[in-house]
Design a protein around this motif. Structure first.
Motif, PDB file in Angstrom:
ATOM      1  N   LEU A  46      31.293  74.969  50.074  1.00 50.80           N
ATOM      2  CA  LEU A  46      30.259  74.565  51.020  1.00 50.80           C
ATOM      3  C   LEU A  46      29.142  73.813  50.307  1.00 50.80           C
ATOM      4  CD1 LEU A  46      29.738  77.793  53.185  1.00 50.80           C
ATOM      5  CD2 LEU A  46      30.857  75.676  53.899  1.00 50.80           C
ATOM      6  N   TRP A  47      28.616  72.813  51.021  1.00 52.79           N
ATOM      7  CA  TRP A  47      27.375  72.160  50.599  1.00 52.79           C
ATOM      8  C   TRP A  47      26.373  72.343  51.728  1.00 52.79           C
ATOM      9  CZ3 TRP A  47      26.596  66.176  49.692  1.00 52.79           C
ATOM     10  CH2 TRP A  47      25.260  65.956  49.352  1.00 52.79           C
ATOM     11  N   VAL A  48      25.347  73.152  51.481  1.00 55.92           N
ATOM     12  CA  VAL A  48      24.324  73.467  52.470  1.00 55.92           C
ATOM     13  C   VAL A  48      23.039  72.751  52.079  1.00 55.92           C
ATOM     14  CG1 VAL A  48      23.026  75.300  53.600  1.00 55.92           C
ATOM     15  CG2 VAL A  48      25.392  75.705  52.888  1.00 55.92           C
ATOM     16  N   ASP A  49      22.445  72.054  53.038  1.00 55.86           N
ATOM     17  CA  ASP A  49      21.222  71.285  52.788  1.00 55.86           C
ATOM     18  C   ASP A  49      20.075  71.879  53.587  1.00 55.86           C
ATOM     19  OD1 ASP A  49      19.871  68.921  51.628  1.00 55.86           O
ATOM     20  OD2 ASP A  49      19.695  68.315  53.725  1.00 55.86           O
ATOM     21  N   LEU A  50      18.948  72.127  52.894  1.00 53.34           N
ATOM     22  CA  LEU A  50      17.761  72.709  53.512  1.00 53.34           C
ATOM     23  C   LEU A  50      16.587  71.756  53.334  1.00 53.34           C
ATOM     24  CD1 LEU A  50      18.039  76.362  52.109  1.00 53.34           C
ATOM     25  CD2 LEU A  50      18.951  75.477  54.264  1.00 53.34           C
ATOM     26  N   THR A  51      15.909  71.435  54.420  1.00 50.09           N
ATOM     27  CA  THR A  51      14.717  70.588  54.381  1.00 50.09           C
ATOM     28  C   THR A  51      13.497  71.471  54.607  1.00 50.09           C
ATOM     29  OG1 THR A  51      15.965  68.704  55.250  1.00 50.09           O
ATOM     30  CG2 THR A  51      13.568  68.587  55.371  1.00 50.09           C
ATOM     31  N   GLY A  52      12.652  71.542  53.613  1.00 50.97           N
ATOM     32  CA  GLY A  52      11.458  72.394  53.723  1.00 50.97           C
ATOM     33  C   GLY A  52      10.976  72.859  52.368  1.00 50.97           C
ATOM     34  N   PRO A  53      11.244  74.093  52.000  1.00 52.42           N
ATOM     35  CA  PRO A  53      11.945  75.089  52.822  1.00 52.42           C
ATOM     36  C   PRO A  53      10.997  75.804  53.786  1.00 52.42           C
ATOM     37  CG  PRO A  53      11.452  76.006  50.665  1.00 52.42           C
ATOM     38  CD  PRO A  53      10.945  74.592  50.649  1.00 52.42           C
ATOM     39  N   GLU A  54      11.529  76.140  54.953  1.00 48.60           N
ATOM     40  CA  GLU A  54      10.788  76.938  55.926  1.00 48.60           C
ATOM     41  C   GLU A  54      10.962  78.423  55.605  1.00 48.60           C
ATOM     42  OE1 GLU A  54       8.928  75.406  57.899  1.00 48.60           O
ATOM     43  OE2 GLU A  54       9.732  73.360  57.711  1.00 48.60           O
ATOM     44  N   THR A  55      10.241  79.253  56.359  1.00 46.95           N
ATOM     45  CA  THR A  55      10.293  80.700  56.119  1.00 46.95           C
ATOM     46  C   THR A  55      11.711  81.236  56.269  1.00 46.95           C
ATOM     47  OG1 THR A  55       8.020  80.911  56.919  1.00 46.95           O
ATOM     48  CG2 THR A  55       9.340  82.918  56.804  1.00 46.95           C
ATOM     49  N   GLU A  56      12.419  80.769  57.290  1.00 51.12           N
ATOM     50  CA  GLU A  56      13.798  81.256  57.487  1.00 51.12           C
ATOM     51  C   GLU A  56      14.715  80.803  56.361  1.00 51.12           C
ATOM     52  OE1 GLU A  56      13.214  77.638  60.248  1.00 51.12           O
ATOM     53  OE2 GLU A  56      12.095  79.410  59.588  1.00 51.12           O
ATOM     54  N   HIS A  57      14.392  79.652  55.768  1.00 52.81           N
ATOM     55  CA  HIS A  57      15.188  79.184  54.629  1.00 52.81           C
ATOM     56  C   HIS A  57      14.986  80.086  53.425  1.00 52.81           C
ATOM     57  CE1 HIS A  57      14.909  74.904  56.530  1.00 52.81           C
ATOM     58  NE2 HIS A  57      15.839  75.647  57.103  1.00 52.81           N
ATOM     59  N   LEU A  58      13.744  80.522  53.209  1.00 55.62           N
ATOM     60  CA  LEU A  58      13.466  81.406  52.080  1.00 55.62           C
ATOM     61  C   LEU A  58      14.214  82.728  52.240  1.00 55.62           C
ATOM     62  CD1 LEU A  58       9.616  80.780  51.739  1.00 55.62           C
ATOM     63  CD2 LEU A  58      11.453  79.770  50.374  1.00 55.62           C
ATOM     64  N   GLU A  59      14.237  83.252  53.457  1.00 53.24           N
ATOM     65  CA  GLU A  59      14.982  84.485  53.716  1.00 53.24           C
ATOM     66  C   GLU A  59      16.483  84.267  53.536  1.00 53.24           C
ATOM     67  OE1 GLU A  59      13.894  85.715  57.595  1.00 53.24           O
ATOM     68  OE2 GLU A  59      11.822  86.247  57.059  1.00 53.24           O
ATOM     69  N   LEU A  60      16.956  83.105  53.955  1.00 55.83           N
ATOM     70  CA  LEU A  60      18.375  82.789  53.793  1.00 55.83           C
ATOM     71  C   LEU A  60      18.758  82.742  52.314  1.00 55.83           C
ATOM     72  CD1 LEU A  60      20.986  81.762  55.349  1.00 55.83           C
ATOM     73  CD2 LEU A  60      20.180  79.468  54.773  1.00 55.83           C
ATOM     74  N   MET A  61      17.925  82.099  51.497  1.00 55.43           N
ATOM     75  CA  MET A  61      18.218  82.002  50.070  1.00 55.43           C
ATOM     76  C   MET A  61      18.181  83.369  49.396  1.00 55.43           C
ATOM     77  SD  MET A  61      16.415  78.457  48.777  1.00 55.43           S
ATOM     78  CE  MET A  61      14.831  78.701  49.585  1.00 55.43           C
TER      79      MET A  61
END
Length: 317
Positions: free
Chosen positions: A30-45
């Motif tokens: 998988l190649w996952v791309d995150l723009t931000g990062p937003e709060t939900e991105h931080l939790e995802l990581m």
């Protein structure tokens, strides 16, 4: 969150639970791309990918130098794509996580490198199996290749400034030269750490990158970085020489002006001696003060002195 590429294919947009299921499949890349990062991105990581807290913190602090950190189960890299906007050279930050079967990219705004790599892999995959190491290579190679057009632009500006400098040195040229020098220093500051990254990326005990990529692909990128470093150093030496040339040209121009003023001063001094002689309160001068041809003689004498000094200056250069 956007799934840029997946092998085997997967929907571009998935939920967190679907992402967990995709990551649990060791045969899927998988190649996952995150723009931000937003709060939900931080939790995802943190909760889904299990990235190290220090690496997650680095994604929130932009304008960092390139580096690579090795953590348990994944690598974290900071890349710096570049853009030349007018006279300014601007570096962005692209954060990359690489794991056993995934690559995660994080950037604050829309990133052209991501789109270029996606298009590049779709057009020129040549049936090559998608691996995290090859995805990382494509990202690094695209970022490094983006430095060459910037250097070409700087080269053209240097050539134009060199012609202007020889024709008519002025302060505006010096300001542009110093601006170019700052841009080259910034390029050098970014390229140097990226070369050091390959000491980690080419280690044989790393385990996350194919040995073939280490031997050929990453070595090719490293060679490009060496070429960029040599070019930057050459441009910096040329800039230093051009600044010295500007200073010499200004100094020569000043010498010419001072030389001309000195000539004028000498001639005026000679005139002052002649007129001062007749300004003294002598009863008897030659020609006499009441002589009808005295004024003409004095003017002719002053002209002869000026002509003689002029001939002397021409002979002595």
């Amino acid at each position: 969150m956007r799934i840029v590429l997946s092998h085997p294919p997967a929907p571009e947009s998935v939920s967190v639970e679907e992402l967990r299921a995709l990551l649990a499949d060791p045969e899927r890349v998988l190649w996952v791309d995150l723009t931000g990062p937003e709060t939900e991105h931080l939790e995802l990581m943190e909760k889904v990918f299990g990235f190290h807290p220090l690496a997650i913190e680095d994604t929130r602090n932009q304008r960092q130098r390139p580096k690579v950190d090795e953590y348990e189960g994944h690598l974290f890299l900071i890349l710096n794509p570049v853009v030349r906007d007018g006279a300014e050279t601007t570096f962005r930050e692209l954060d990359v996580f690489i794991g056993p079967n995934y690559v995660v990219t994080v950037h604050p705004e829309q990133e052209s490198v991501v789109a270029e790599v996606e298009l590049r892999l779709q057009r020129h995959s040549n049936g090559r199996p998608l691996t995290p190491g090859f995805l990382l290579y494509a990202l690094v190679d695209t970022v490094v290749d983006g430095y060459f057009p910037v250097l070409d632009t700087i080269d053209e500006e240097l050539s134009a400034l060199e012609d202007e400098l020889l024709a008519s040195p002025r302060e505006a040229i010096l300001e542009r030269l110093l601006a170019l020098k700052r841009s080259l220093i910034e390029v050098r500051r970014v390229v140097g750490p990226q070369r050091d990254m390959f000491n980690v990326l080419t280690r044989r005990d790393l385990g996350l990158i194919d040995p073939e990529l280490m031997r050929f692909h990453f070595r090719d990128v490293y060679d490009h970085l060496l070429r960029i470093t040599d070019t930057v150093d050459t441009f910096r030496d040329l800039l230093t020489s051009m600044v010295d040339l500007y200073m010499s040209a200004i100094s020569n121009r000043l010498n010419v002006v001072v030389n001309r003023l000195t000539r004028v001063t000498v001639v005026i001094g000679a005139f002052a001696v002649i007129t001062g002689f007749y300004g003294m309160n002598f009863n008897h001068t030659w020609p006499r003060l009441d002589s009808p041809w005295g004024t003409g003689f004095t003017l002719a004498l002053m002209g002869a002195v000026a002509f003689g000094l002029h001939r002397f200056f021409l002979r002595e250069r």
